[in-house]
Design a protein around this motif. Structure first.
Motif, PDB file in Angstrom:
ATOM      1  N   CYS A 161       0.831  -1.295  -0.070  1.00  0.00           N
ATOM      2  CA  CYS A 161      -0.053   0.052  -0.096  1.00  0.00           C
ATOM      3  C   CYS A 161       0.944   1.291   0.146  1.00  0.00           C
ATOM      4  CB  CYS A 161      -0.978  -0.068   1.152  1.00  0.00           C
ATOM      5  SG  CYS A 161      -0.357  -0.414   2.649  1.00  0.00           S
ATOM      6  N   ARG A 162       2.068   1.379  -0.459  1.00  0.00           N
ATOM      7  CA  ARG A 162       2.943   2.446  -0.589  1.00  0.00           C
ATOM      8  C   ARG A 162       2.857   3.248   0.654  1.00  0.00           C
ATOM      9  NH1 ARG A 162       4.160   4.284  -6.364  1.00  0.00           N
ATOM     10  NH2 ARG A 162       3.975   2.247  -7.631  1.00  0.00           N
ATOM     11  N   VAL A 210       4.024  -2.638  -7.343  1.00  0.00           N
ATOM     12  CA  VAL A 210       4.050  -1.912  -5.906  1.00  0.00           C
ATOM     13  C   VAL A 210       2.820  -0.779  -5.617  1.00  0.00           C
ATOM     14  CG1 VAL A 210       5.564  -0.103  -4.578  1.00  0.00           C
ATOM     15  CG2 VAL A 210       6.691  -1.904  -6.134  1.00  0.00           C
ATOM     16  N   GLY A 211       2.025  -1.286  -4.712  1.00  0.00           N
ATOM     17  CA  GLY A 211       0.757  -0.232  -4.429  1.00  0.00           C
ATOM     18  C   GLY A 211      -0.396  -1.093  -4.970  1.00  0.00           C
ATOM     19  N   SER A 212      -0.181  -2.276  -5.401  1.00  0.00           N
ATOM     20  CA  SER A 212      -1.396  -2.890  -5.894  1.00  0.00           C
ATOM     21  C   SER A 212      -2.093  -3.566  -5.001  1.00  0.00           C
ATOM     22  CB  SER A 212      -0.946  -3.684  -7.240  1.00  0.00           C
ATOM     23  OG  SER A 212      -0.427  -4.639  -7.048  1.00  0.00           O
ATOM     24  N   GLU A 213      -1.678  -3.694  -3.860  1.00  0.00           N
ATOM     25  CA  GLU A 213      -2.447  -4.312  -2.663  1.00  0.00           C
ATOM     26  C   GLU A 213      -2.685  -5.940  -3.207  1.00  0.00           C
ATOM     27  OE1 GLU A 213      -5.889  -1.877  -1.437  1.00  0.00           O
ATOM     28  OE2 GLU A 213      -4.520  -0.144  -1.036  1.00  0.00           O
ATOM     29  N   SER A 468      -5.943   8.914  -0.635  1.00  0.00           N
ATOM     30  CA  SER A 468      -5.093   8.001   0.297  1.00  0.00           C
ATOM     31  C   SER A 468      -3.517   8.749  -0.044  1.00  0.00           C
ATOM     32  CB  SER A 468      -5.167   6.465  -0.531  1.00  0.00           C
ATOM     33  OG  SER A 468      -4.201   5.747   0.331  1.00  0.00           O
ATOM     34  N   HIS A 469      -3.055   8.642   1.348  1.00  0.00           N
ATOM     35  CA  HIS A 469      -1.471   9.093   1.172  1.00  0.00           C
ATOM     36  C   HIS A 469      -0.940   7.624   1.510  1.00  0.00           C
ATOM     37  CE1 HIS A 469       2.357  10.417   2.746  1.00  0.00           C
ATOM     38  NE2 HIS A 469       2.225  11.236   1.622  1.00  0.00           N
ATOM     39  N   HIS A 470      -0.772   7.032   2.376  1.00  0.00           N
ATOM     40  CA  HIS A 470      -0.267   6.098   2.683  1.00  0.00           C
ATOM     41  C   HIS A 470      -0.806   4.880   3.482  1.00  0.00           C
ATOM     42  CE1 HIS A 470       0.173   8.782   6.186  1.00  0.00           C
ATOM     43  NE2 HIS A 470       0.291   7.573   6.992  1.00  0.00           N
ATOM     44  N   GLY A 472      -3.347   3.198   1.549  1.00  0.00           N
ATOM     45  CA  GLY A 472      -3.750   2.430   0.903  1.00  0.00           C
ATOM     46  C   GLY A 472      -5.281   2.606   0.678  1.00  0.00           C
TER      47      GLY A 472
ATOM     48  N   SER B 199       1.648  11.555  -4.439  1.00  0.00           N
ATOM     49  CA  SER B 199       1.696  10.638  -3.105  1.00  0.00           C
ATOM     50  C   SER B 199       0.529   9.751  -3.332  1.00  0.00           C
ATOM     51  CB  SER B 199       2.027  11.419  -2.085  1.00  0.00           C
ATOM     52  OG  SER B 199       1.149  12.366  -1.912  1.00  0.00           O
ATOM     53  N   PRO B 200       0.296   9.448  -4.462  1.00  0.00           N
ATOM     54  CA  PRO B 200      -0.953   8.409  -4.419  1.00  0.00           C
ATOM     55  C   PRO B 200      -0.765   7.153  -3.493  1.00  0.00           C
ATOM     56  CG  PRO B 200       0.131   8.225  -6.499  1.00  0.00           C
ATOM     57  CD  PRO B 200       0.918   9.204  -5.802  1.00  0.00           C
ATOM     58  N   GLY B 201      -1.917   6.613  -2.925  1.00  0.00           N
ATOM     59  CA  GLY B 201      -1.487   5.571  -2.116  1.00  0.00           C
ATOM     60  C   GLY B 201      -1.800   4.057  -2.987  1.00  0.00           C
ATOM     61  N   VAL B 202      -1.636   4.331  -4.123  1.00  0.00           N
ATOM     62  CA  VAL B 202      -1.950   3.228  -5.199  1.00  0.00           C
ATOM     63  C   VAL B 202      -0.739   3.087  -6.328  1.00  0.00           C
ATOM     64  CG1 VAL B 202      -4.526   3.019  -4.725  1.00  0.00           C
ATOM     65  CG2 VAL B 202      -3.635   4.647  -6.488  1.00  0.00           C
ATOM     66  N   LEU B 203      -0.903   1.989  -6.913  1.00  0.00           N
ATOM     67  CA  LEU B 203       0.091   1.615  -7.918  1.00  0.00           C
ATOM     68  C   LEU B 203       0.317   2.973  -8.779  1.00  0.00           C
ATOM     69  CD1 LEU B 203      -1.608   0.892 -10.955  1.00  0.00           C
ATOM     70  CD2 LEU B 203      -2.318  -0.987  -9.248  1.00  0.00           C
ATOM     71  N   ASP B 204       1.487   2.817  -9.602  1.00  0.00           N
ATOM     72  CA  ASP B 204       1.798   4.250 -10.348  1.00  0.00           C
ATOM     73  C   ASP B 204       2.062   3.626 -11.687  1.00  0.00           C
ATOM     74  OD1 ASP B 204       2.730   6.411 -11.543  1.00  0.00           O
ATOM     75  OD2 ASP B 204       4.680   6.409 -10.299  1.00  0.00           O
TER      76      ASP B 204
END
Lengths: 514, 514
Positions: A161-162, A210-213, A468-470, A472, B199-204
């Motif tokens: 969740c970055r 990365v960030g795709s939960e 969302s910032h961190h 997720g 700073s998205p909490g999700v994938l880039d």
């Protein structure tokens, strides 16, 4: 015993062809444990003895190959797989919405290699954050990643969740630290993405995972940058007459390219709580802090009267806003002895230019010492009949005032709300809201809680913020993904369908279909 | 008149339904101009009056919507589309391998918005690099991106092949500056990727398009970070007895987290060229520099005898290696007056610890003044019958010695080779090789040239290096993509097939099918 879903009968027999018996559990206590996370909803459900989304089974793979075998099997059978780390998520990202298999990665906790020549570390995703950091420290390094969940969370959860650590202004968020990943796709294929020297001339496909939960693949390993442990540090505290003056100081600092490791600005109410906490012994409860913060109103907001006051949170909030008070800013710098004092001096000058009154090292040192304790203070509030949660949104500087006002207004209708600004960048900042409400029953609390989230996130989007910032997205913020992504959401769903046609990878998260 | 491909007949009529007549050309001079780039192969071909890969048509869209219309049309008809910026590429990334439409984006050159509050700029991808930087400077900002192609290249070209500027150690590569992009997909869909506050909490997902060389989509706009113009700068020069001592000093610097804006280390031969250049007037040719550098051998390596010597490059190289000489390191620091002197002092100390002898500001200031001129010095060499090229590879520090030796050895078999190290990171460094060879005819030159690339890149991969640092992959390095990406290459091809099923987007680049 919780009943198994129909399609899960016979699962035990099949899973035993892939894993050893001690790597599989169908026991109710396990299924209950993995059916919740650290979200306030999970706490409310647990209090009313209801775990809404238990998985049908829990498995503990010990290698990427075992993860691949579980995925290939689940993919063929259409069984959901929910990757699970420390369970410290607060957005429902690990709830097993359609049952299925909770894939706990905590047995994959090996540090494969710490490489001093390359200043990086290859690590399996199931390692605990604090254990990992201590091992790096022992070798003279730091990851520079200090989320308040560090004692519970895993590296895999950071990546999923970055996550942002408390020193993100210096070291970046976790995605800024990743050089390479190993990811297992829905069909069991194992990919290694990322090349040597962090400088491939070509596209960076790992950013899709990365960030795709866990919705596009399961991260089993990562290569992360490490840093030398800082030679020295310096903490400064300032009080500002207004929140605006405080964030203008932070913006001035970052846009002049003076980078602190930490910049935390508290609004008036949150400043009171912080101050009250400093003035008492460690281990003080939020309730007591709140009592201290509300001291001028103490004759009617004693512990019991607070519940009463929370029936009219707007009124309470206005009364508190009317009180005199300042906003606390904590700045920290760390790194080389030859640079840190100059950075701190520059920061002091910039803060003074924005009406900041110097408070010395005290507030920063106190924060540093107690920086993980807040994490364990929400749950006791539920025992006293309250409900509480945190919500982290972000915006560019331009939208920040509007975002702060809009979300505060939306939450303030139903609960007492305070905020601090703890992750700042040259282009913008995140806002971390904490809110406390009260209703007589868990059911009524949950209803109000859902309404707060719905209305606050709608206000966030309308004000130009990012949802969302961190923390997720998970389930809690999923409904707002289409607004966040706009026309790209349909494209993202197409990518998901193509990477995971049977929709087995953590279904229902990140705005994807359940 | 170059004959049109069969499927392109009638293209003019069709394109005129989408664009105005002045936005379309089928003229031979246009098709020839867009059939080449700045690669040495293109120079050799032009000298033998052969443009191997001209497009069938050139179009100049003026908006993302027009790009979308061209792509939707080409997609329906299966016609290749090759995005084109400044034509400064050196790897064949814009060659029209199967003909088709060259999509020149240079009319999309608008700065949409410079935002001082967010410290970013929204810009169309066709803008020229130098014009863009000057406009930012006029407003008190800098992009911090200074590739030696800055006078020719466009922002779209920067993004397409993950360009690095000369100050990359401070500002990062272009991919580190991107906050958001607008991209047009093969079917004409326009996506906007990237959210507020970086700073998205999700994938880039935008990272899939940045660096894709137009093979997955056409970038039409980007939001990029900007920086304040530095208050001051400081340049230091050092000479090191060995290359190893020099790169250990750079590594020591970066791993201690003292970040210069520039760190350039030249090997012995390249140091001689640099020194000789400094000692002569500006505008000196590489040939003259080489004469100066080879001064001790001057009795037999005058301009004419160099050709003779290049018949036995290995012998020449050994003779040059045997000469006494040092390796030059240039370090630059820029930023705040309160920090730069301290950084420079730390750097001087670290260099001294690695046997670096201080040379003062001279070499660095000279480099700074002439930093773009090298770009225009390769082409004149061809007029004198030589061929020359540059090759930028990279590795982590651990692999760097092996990489330097292996590639130098491979090239040295056929040409005179020198190198400098100009983009360093805590985890590794890129190596920029320059080589000069000679054969009697263009045909023989090209044959040898191809062999050098083949053997040098094979040596690079075998030594654990990455085949591209900032020039992209294009056609020249495409054959080595499977080695670079390993098992992930098949997956990447699958992604390409799904995003561009008719394979119209810049076919044959980045290792994808032609």
């Amino acid at each position: 015993m919780i009943p198994l879903l129909e399609e899960s009968r016979g699962l035990g027999r099949d899973l035993q062809r892939i894993l050893r018996p001690d790597q599989i559990s169908f026991l109710s206590p396990d299924r209950l444990s993995y059916g919740r996370d650290s979200s306030s909803k999970s706490i409310l459900w647990a209090r009313s003895r209801e775990i809404k989304y238990p998985p049908d089974a829990v498995v503990w793979p010990e290698s990427a190959e075992e993860v691949a075998r579980v995925l290939a099997f689940a993919n063929a059978r259409g069984i959901p797989v929910i990757p699970f780390g420390g369970g410290s998520g607060v957005c429902g990202g690990t709830w097993a919405l359609r049952g299925g298999i909770a894939l706990d990665l905590k047995r994959m906790d090996r540090i494969v290699k710490i490489d001093a020549a390359e200043m990086n570390v290859r690590v399996q995703s199931g390692i605990n954050g604090e254990i990992f950091e201590r091992e790096l420290n022992r070798r003279g390094f730091t990851l520079g990643h200090f989320p308040s969940s560090i004692y519970v969370a895993t590296v895999g959860g950071y990546l999923a969740c970055r996550s942002a650590g408390q020193f993100s202004s210096q070291y970046g968020k976790i995605e800024d630290m990743v050089e390479a990943v190993e990811v297992v796709l829905a069909d069991g294929e194992i990919l290694r993405l990322g090349t040597v020297a962090d400088s491939p001339g070509v596209l960076d496909a790992k950013e899709l995972f990365v960030g795709s939960e866990g919705t596009l693949g399961v991260l089993t390993e990562a290569t992360l940058k490490v840093h030398p442990q800082p030679e020295t540090d310096s903490y400064l505290g300032f009080s500002f007459p207004t929140l605006e003056a405080g964030w203008e100081a932070i913006r001035g600092l970052l846009q002049a390219e003076v980078f602190p490791c930490v910049a935390r600005l508290y609004d008036k109410l949150d400043s009171r709580i912080a101050a009250s906490h400093r003035n008492q012994k460690a281990g003080v409860s939020i309730m007591k802090s709140l009592g201290g913060a509300l001291h001028p109103l103490a004759h009617f907001v004693k512990d019991r009267s607070l519940k009463l006051a929370l029936k009219r949170p707007r009124w309470l909030q206005r009364a508190l806003d009317a009180l005199p008070g300042d906003c606390l800013l904590i700045l920290g710098f760390q790194g080389l002895k030859a640079l840190v004092p100059a950075q701190a001096a520059l920061a002091a000058r910039i803060c003074a230019e924005h009406q900041g009154k110097a408070l010395g090292e005290g507030p920063g040192r106190h924060w540093l010492k107690n920086r993980y304790s807040v994490n364990y203070k929400l749950s006791p509030l539920f025992d006293e009949g309250y409900f509480a949660d945190t919500m982290e949104v972000a915006a560019t500087w331009k939208h920040l005032p509007k975002l702060y006002r809009a979300v505060r207004e939306a939450i303030g209708e139903h609960a007492l709300v305070m905020a601090h600004f703890s992750h700042a960048y040259p282009e913008g900042c995140s806002i971390y809201f904490t809110f406390i409400g009260h209703r007589e029953s868990e059911e009524a609390s949950e209803k109000l809680y859902d309404r707060i989230w719905r209305e606050a996130l709608a206000a966030c989007v309308a004000a130009g913020g990012t949802i969302s910032h961190h923390h997720g997205v998970g389930v809690l913020k999923a409904a707002f993904m289409p607004q966040e992504w706009g026309e790209a959401m349909a494209w993202l769903k197409k990518v998901k369908r193509r990477l995971d046609p049977a929709n087995i990878l953590n279904p229902g998260k990140l705005g994807f279909e359940t």
